[in-house]
Write an enzyme that holds these catalytic residues in place. Structure first.
Site, mmCIF file in Angstrom:
data_model
loop_
_atom_site.group_PDB
_atom_site.id
_atom_site.type_symbol
_atom_site.label_atom_id
_atom_site.label_comp_id
_atom_site.label_asym_id
_atom_site.label_seq_id
_atom_site.Cartn_x
_atom_site.Cartn_y
_atom_site.Cartn_z
ATOM 1 C CB CYS A 142 -26.580 -7.961 -1.021
ATOM 2 S SG CYS A 142 -26.213 -7.165 0.563
ATOM 3 C CB CYS A 146 -19.374 0.022 3.359
ATOM 4 S SG CYS A 146 -17.586 0.102 3.236
ATOM 5 C CB CYS A 167 -15.760 5.019 7.926
ATOM 6 S SG CYS A 167 -17.516 4.571 7.937
ATOM 7 C CB CYS A 222 -20.448 -6.700 4.083
ATOM 8 S SG CYS A 222 -20.186 -7.973 2.811
ATOM 9 C CB CYS A 231 -22.668 4.711 2.532
ATOM 10 S SG CYS A 231 -21.417 6.021 2.441
ATOM 11 C CG ASP A 243 -2.027 1.011 1.161
ATOM 12 O OD1 ASP A 243 -2.380 1.413 0.042
ATOM 13 O OD2 ASP A 243 -2.511 1.440 2.226
ATOM 14 C CB CYS A 253 -22.353 -8.518 -4.467
ATOM 15 S SG CYS A 253 -20.864 -7.890 -3.652
#
Length: 306
Positions: free
Chosen positions: A187, A240, A237, A244, A194, A130, A184
Site C-alpha cells: 500500500c 496521510c 494535517c 490509511c 500527500c 511529547d 503496510c
C-alpha cells in the site's frame, strides 16, 4: 513472581485509567534509530526544528533520562472523534479538537505512577508526554503496540493510528513485549495522497514539507512553493492518516476532555477571529502552540492562495 505481578498491575491500571493499550520494552540504547536519525538530520528534514538535533544521546538512550532505568512503559490513548468538524472551510487536525493532550495524558500517567508507588514501593521514574527527547513511536513499536507505517506514524491493527503516545520510564524490572510485524504491505495510499510530497520515500518524512510543520512549527512565512497545496489545513494535517486503510478500524474515543468545546463548534468565520476569541476558544487547546499570530498567518496564506 514479583515481575509478573508488577507487570500485570501496571497493565490493569492503565486500562482502568482509560488507556487503550500498554506495552513494555527494555530501556536500552536505540542503535538502529541512531543511524536513521543522523541521516534524517543530515538531510535537513527537520526544517527549522533545531531542537530535533538537541540531546541526541538522551533521545536514543532512556537511561540518560532516568537513572537506573530498566523499562520503558508505553501507553496509547485514542482520540478519533465521533464527528469531524466540517462547519468551517478551514481544517484543524483531529487531535486538536479538545483539551491539549499534554495535560490529559500527563494527569493520567501521574495518577498511574502514584498507584505504582503505592502498590510496589519506591520507584525511580519519570512521566513523558511529547515534551522531552523521547522517541515515542519507536518505544511504542518495541512494546508491541503497532508498527511504524510508511507515513511514519504508528499503526495499531485494532484502532488505526489516531492516538496519542506517552511513557513512564522507570527502574523496575518488568516483562517485556516484543515488536509485531509491519502490515503496510504494498500500500502507498499515504504517499500518493500527500499534497506537498512530504513523504520522500516509504517510512521517511521530510518534515520541512509537512503541512503540520508548516502550520505549527514553522514561525516564518509559509514558502510560496506550497500555495495551492495546503488543502485548507489551518492547523496540522490528517491526510496521510485519513487515507490509511487501517483507520477503517478507528472507533470514537471515550475521553470527555477530547470533545470539542461549544465555542469551537460554533466558530464559523475564522478569518475574523480576534485575539479575544482565540484566547477564549482555544484556552486549553493544542492550537495555542501556534499562537494567534500563527493561526492568522496560516488562514491568510490559505485565503490568498485558494
Amino acid at each position: 513472581m514479583q515481575k509478573d505481578k508488577n507487570t500485570a498491575f501496571i497493565k490493569s491500571k492503565a486500562l482502568e485509567l482509560g488507556f487503550d493499550f500498554c506495552g513494555i520494552s527494555k530501556a536500552d540504547f536505540l542503535e538502529d534509530e541512531a543511524r536513521l536519525l543522523e541521516i534524517w538530520l543530515n538531510k535537513n528534514y527537520n526544517g527549522k526544528m533545531a531542537y530535533m538535533a538537541n540531546y541526541f544521546d538522551k533521545r536514543l538512550d532512556p537511561r540518560l533520562l532516568v537513572e537506573g532505568a530498566k523499562s520503558v512503559i508505553t501507553f496509547i490513548l485514542n482520540y478519533y472523534p465521533e464527528e469531524e468538524l466540517t462547519e468551517t472551510e478551514y481544517k484543524i487536525s483531529k487531535y486538536a479538537y479538545g483539551t491539549d493532550y499534554h495535560f490529559v495524558i500527563k494527569d493520567k500517567l501521574s495518577s498511574l505512577l502514584s498507584e505504582m508507588q503505592s502498590e510496589i514501593g519506591d520507584i525511580n521514574a519519570r512521566v513523558f508526554v511529547d515534551s522531552a527527547p523521547v522517541m515515542d513511536k519507536v518505544w511504542a513499536k518495541k512494546g508491541g503496540l503497532g508498527w511504524i507505517g510508511k507515513h511514519s506514524n504508528l499503526i495499531n491493527r485494532k484502532i488505526g493510528s489516531f492516538f496519542f503516545i506517552g511513557e513512564i520510564i522507570c527502574d523496575l524490572d518488568l516483562n517485556y513485549d516484543g515488536p509485531i510485524k509491519d502490515y503496510c504491505g504494498t500500500c502507498t495510499a499515504c504517499i500518493d495522497a500527500c499534497p506537498t510530497d512530504a513523504i520522500s520515500e516509504p517510512y521517511v518524512v521530510d518534515g520541512s514539507k509537512c503541512i503540520s510543520y508548516l502550520t505549527i512549527e514553522l514561525k516564518e512565512n509559509i514558502p510560496t512553493e506550497f500555495k495551492d497545496r495546503m488543502e485548507n489545513w489551518a492547523f496540522g494535517c490528517d491526510i496521510c492518516q485519513d487515507v490509511c486503510p487501517w483507520n477503517s478500524f478507528a472507533k470514537p474515543h471515550n475521553t470527555v476532555e477530547f470533545l470539542p468545546n461549544e465555542d469551537l463548534k460554533k466558530l464559523k468565520n475564522w478569518e475574523e477571529i480576534t485575539q479575544e476569541v482565540f484566547s477564549k476558544t482555544f484556552k486549553n487547546s493544542a492550537i495555542k502552540r501556534t499562537k494567534y499570530e500563527g493561526l492568522m498567518r496560516n488562514i491568510d496564506f490559505l485565503k490568498k492562495n485558494s
